[in-house]
Design a protein around this motif. Structure first.
Motif, mmCIF file in Angstrom:
data_model
loop_
_atom_site.group_PDB
_atom_site.id
_atom_site.type_symbol
_atom_site.label_atom_id
_atom_site.label_comp_id
_atom_site.label_asym_id
_atom_site.label_seq_id
_atom_site.Cartn_x
_atom_site.Cartn_y
_atom_site.Cartn_z
ATOM 1 N N LYS A 129 0.823 -1.215 0.000
ATOM 2 C CA LYS A 129 0.000 0.000 0.000
ATOM 3 C C LYS A 129 0.855 1.262 0.000
ATOM 4 C CE LYS A 129 -4.042 -1.855 2.414
ATOM 5 N NZ LYS A 129 -4.811 -1.809 3.672
ATOM 6 N N GLN A 130 2.024 1.195 0.646
ATOM 7 C CA GLN A 130 2.872 2.378 0.776
ATOM 8 C C GLN A 130 3.883 2.521 -0.360
ATOM 9 O OE1 GLN A 130 4.598 2.143 4.673
ATOM 10 N NE2 GLN A 130 2.619 2.035 5.667
ATOM 11 N N TYR A 131 3.821 1.658 -1.338
ATOM 12 C CA TYR A 131 4.763 1.728 -2.464
ATOM 13 C C TYR A 131 4.676 3.092 -3.142
ATOM 14 C CZ TYR A 131 6.774 0.938 -7.052
ATOM 15 O OH TYR A 131 7.527 1.038 -8.197
ATOM 16 N N ASP A 132 5.824 3.692 -3.383
ATOM 17 C CA ASP A 132 5.919 5.001 -4.032
ATOM 18 C C ASP A 132 6.847 4.855 -5.235
ATOM 19 O OD1 ASP A 132 6.288 7.594 -4.836
ATOM 20 O OD2 ASP A 132 6.813 8.359 -2.854
ATOM 21 N N ALA A 133 6.267 4.904 -6.430
ATOM 22 C CA ALA A 133 7.037 4.680 -7.655
ATOM 23 C C ALA A 133 8.137 5.719 -7.854
ATOM 24 C CB ALA A 133 6.103 4.675 -8.857
ATOM 25 N N SER A 134 8.005 6.876 -7.254
ATOM 26 C CA SER A 134 9.029 7.907 -7.421
ATOM 27 C C SER A 134 10.250 7.663 -6.521
ATOM 28 C CB SER A 134 8.451 9.294 -7.134
ATOM 29 O OG SER A 134 8.087 9.409 -5.767
ATOM 30 N N LYS A 135 10.106 6.819 -5.508
ATOM 31 C CA LYS A 135 11.202 6.574 -4.571
ATOM 32 C C LYS A 135 11.672 5.121 -4.547
ATOM 33 C CE LYS A 135 9.572 10.207 -1.533
ATOM 34 N NZ LYS A 135 8.890 10.514 -0.295
ATOM 35 N N GLN A 136 10.870 4.215 -5.065
ATOM 36 C CA GLN A 136 11.194 2.793 -4.998
ATOM 37 C C GLN A 136 11.148 2.181 -6.393
ATOM 38 O OE1 GLN A 136 8.020 2.476 -2.148
ATOM 39 N NE2 GLN A 136 9.415 1.588 -0.637
ATOM 40 N N VAL A 137 11.997 1.204 -6.626
ATOM 41 C CA VAL A 137 12.065 0.568 -7.945
ATOM 42 C C VAL A 137 10.935 -0.437 -8.115
ATOM 43 C CG1 VAL A 137 14.558 0.912 -8.157
ATOM 44 C CG2 VAL A 137 13.701 -1.194 -7.143
ATOM 45 N N ARG A 138 10.634 -0.724 -9.356
ATOM 46 C CA ARG A 138 9.533 -1.641 -9.659
ATOM 47 C C ARG A 138 9.824 -3.065 -9.188
ATOM 48 N NH1 ARG A 138 7.011 -0.975 -15.360
ATOM 49 N NH2 ARG A 138 6.515 0.975 -14.345
ATOM 50 N N GLY A 139 11.097 -3.455 -9.181
ATOM 51 C CA GLY A 139 11.479 -4.789 -8.705
ATOM 52 C C GLY A 139 11.083 -5.015 -7.250
ATOM 53 N N TYR A 140 11.132 -3.941 -6.466
ATOM 54 C CA TYR A 140 10.707 -4.015 -5.062
ATOM 55 C C TYR A 140 9.222 -4.387 -4.984
ATOM 56 C CZ TYR A 140 9.077 -2.050 -0.614
ATOM 57 O OH TYR A 140 8.459 -1.856 0.598
ATOM 58 N N LEU A 141 8.414 -3.727 -5.803
ATOM 59 C CA LEU A 141 6.976 -4.033 -5.827
ATOM 60 C C LEU A 141 6.739 -5.463 -6.301
ATOM 61 C CD1 LEU A 141 4.058 -3.038 -5.451
ATOM 62 C CD2 LEU A 141 4.141 -2.211 -7.811
ATOM 63 N N THR A 142 7.499 -5.890 -7.295
ATOM 64 C CA THR A 142 7.389 -7.262 -7.795
ATOM 65 C C THR A 142 7.701 -8.274 -6.686
ATOM 66 O OG1 THR A 142 8.058 -6.513 -9.984
ATOM 67 C CG2 THR A 142 8.201 -8.869 -9.555
ATOM 68 N N ASP A 143 8.753 -7.995 -5.920
ATOM 69 C CA ASP A 143 9.086 -8.882 -4.789
ATOM 70 C C ASP A 143 7.961 -8.919 -3.764
ATOM 71 O OD1 ASP A 143 11.506 -9.518 -5.913
ATOM 72 O OD2 ASP A 143 12.702 -8.236 -4.585
ATOM 73 N N LEU A 144 7.390 -7.756 -3.456
ATOM 74 C CA LEU A 144 6.296 -7.696 -2.481
ATOM 75 C C LEU A 144 5.086 -8.502 -2.969
ATOM 76 C CD1 LEU A 144 6.283 -3.972 -1.304
ATOM 77 C CD2 LEU A 144 6.661 -5.993 0.118
ATOM 78 N N VAL A 145 4.732 -8.323 -4.215
ATOM 79 C CA VAL A 145 3.553 -9.015 -4.747
ATOM 80 C C VAL A 145 3.794 -10.524 -4.776
ATOM 81 C CG1 VAL A 145 2.127 -9.300 -6.816
ATOM 82 C CG2 VAL A 145 2.729 -7.010 -6.020
ATOM 83 N N SER A 146 5.040 -10.950 -5.045
ATOM 84 C CA SER A 146 5.302 -12.385 -5.099
ATOM 85 C C SER A 146 5.250 -13.033 -3.713
ATOM 86 C CB SER A 146 6.663 -12.655 -5.749
ATOM 87 O OG SER A 146 7.704 -12.244 -4.910
ATOM 88 N N LEU A 147 5.360 -12.223 -2.669
ATOM 89 C CA LEU A 147 5.274 -12.778 -1.320
ATOM 90 C C LEU A 147 3.844 -13.217 -1.053
ATOM 91 C CD1 LEU A 147 7.445 -10.248 0.667
ATOM 92 C CD2 LEU A 147 8.004 -12.601 0.147
#
Length: 147
Positions: A129-147
């Motif tokens: 929910k707190q993912y910020d595309a301007s500060k975090q890379v997309r791979g981070y979101l991918t890792d979170l979703v795969s969890l």
């Protein structure tokens, strides 16, 4: 036991700020190598004895604790390392629970780590929910979703 000693040493007052982040990166690398090596080298098997100390309950607690700290301090690079490490840990835990030879170990570890512990799962949802595309890379979101 060696991992716990390492964690205690990192938590000591002599530890540098980057020691936690470096430890997480090294753990992620080791777990990724341990998981992928048997997939690419047919006939080899994962050494469960080596990997099991990296995915036990204290290690999961440590990684979740680091996620909380990095989220609070807005250290997004270190948070990405912590989430990546968590992803590798979960991948191996899932593999253990599915493997016929190690199913009892995997299921037991899952019970120890996640039974009646919704805060772990809630933490993952909060991070998504707190993912910020301007500060975090997309791979981070991918890792979170795969969890």
């Amino acid at each position: 036991k060696d991992i716990l000693a390492s964690l205690d040493a990192i938590d000591s007052k002599l530890a540098m700020g980057s020691d936690h982040s470096n430890f997480l990166w090294l753990t992620k690398f080791f777990l990724s190598f341990s998981y992928l090596s048997p997939l690419y080298n047919k006939g080899t098997k994962m050494d469960v004895a080596l990997v099991s100390c990296s995915i036990d309950k204290p290690m999961f607690q440590y990684v979740f604790k680091r996620c909380d700290h990095y989220e609070t301090t807005k250290n997004f690079q270190a948070l990405e390392k912590a989430v990546g490490t968590l992803k590798e840990m979960m991948q191996i835990l899932h593999w253990l629970a599915q493997d016929e030879d190690h199913k009892h170990i995997g299921v037991r570890l899952q019970m120890k780590v996640f039974f009646n512990k919704t805060e772990s799962l809630d933490k993952i949802v909060d991070l998504v929910k707190q993912y910020d595309a301007s500060k975090q890379v997309r791979g981070y979101l991918t890792d979170l979703v795969s969890l």
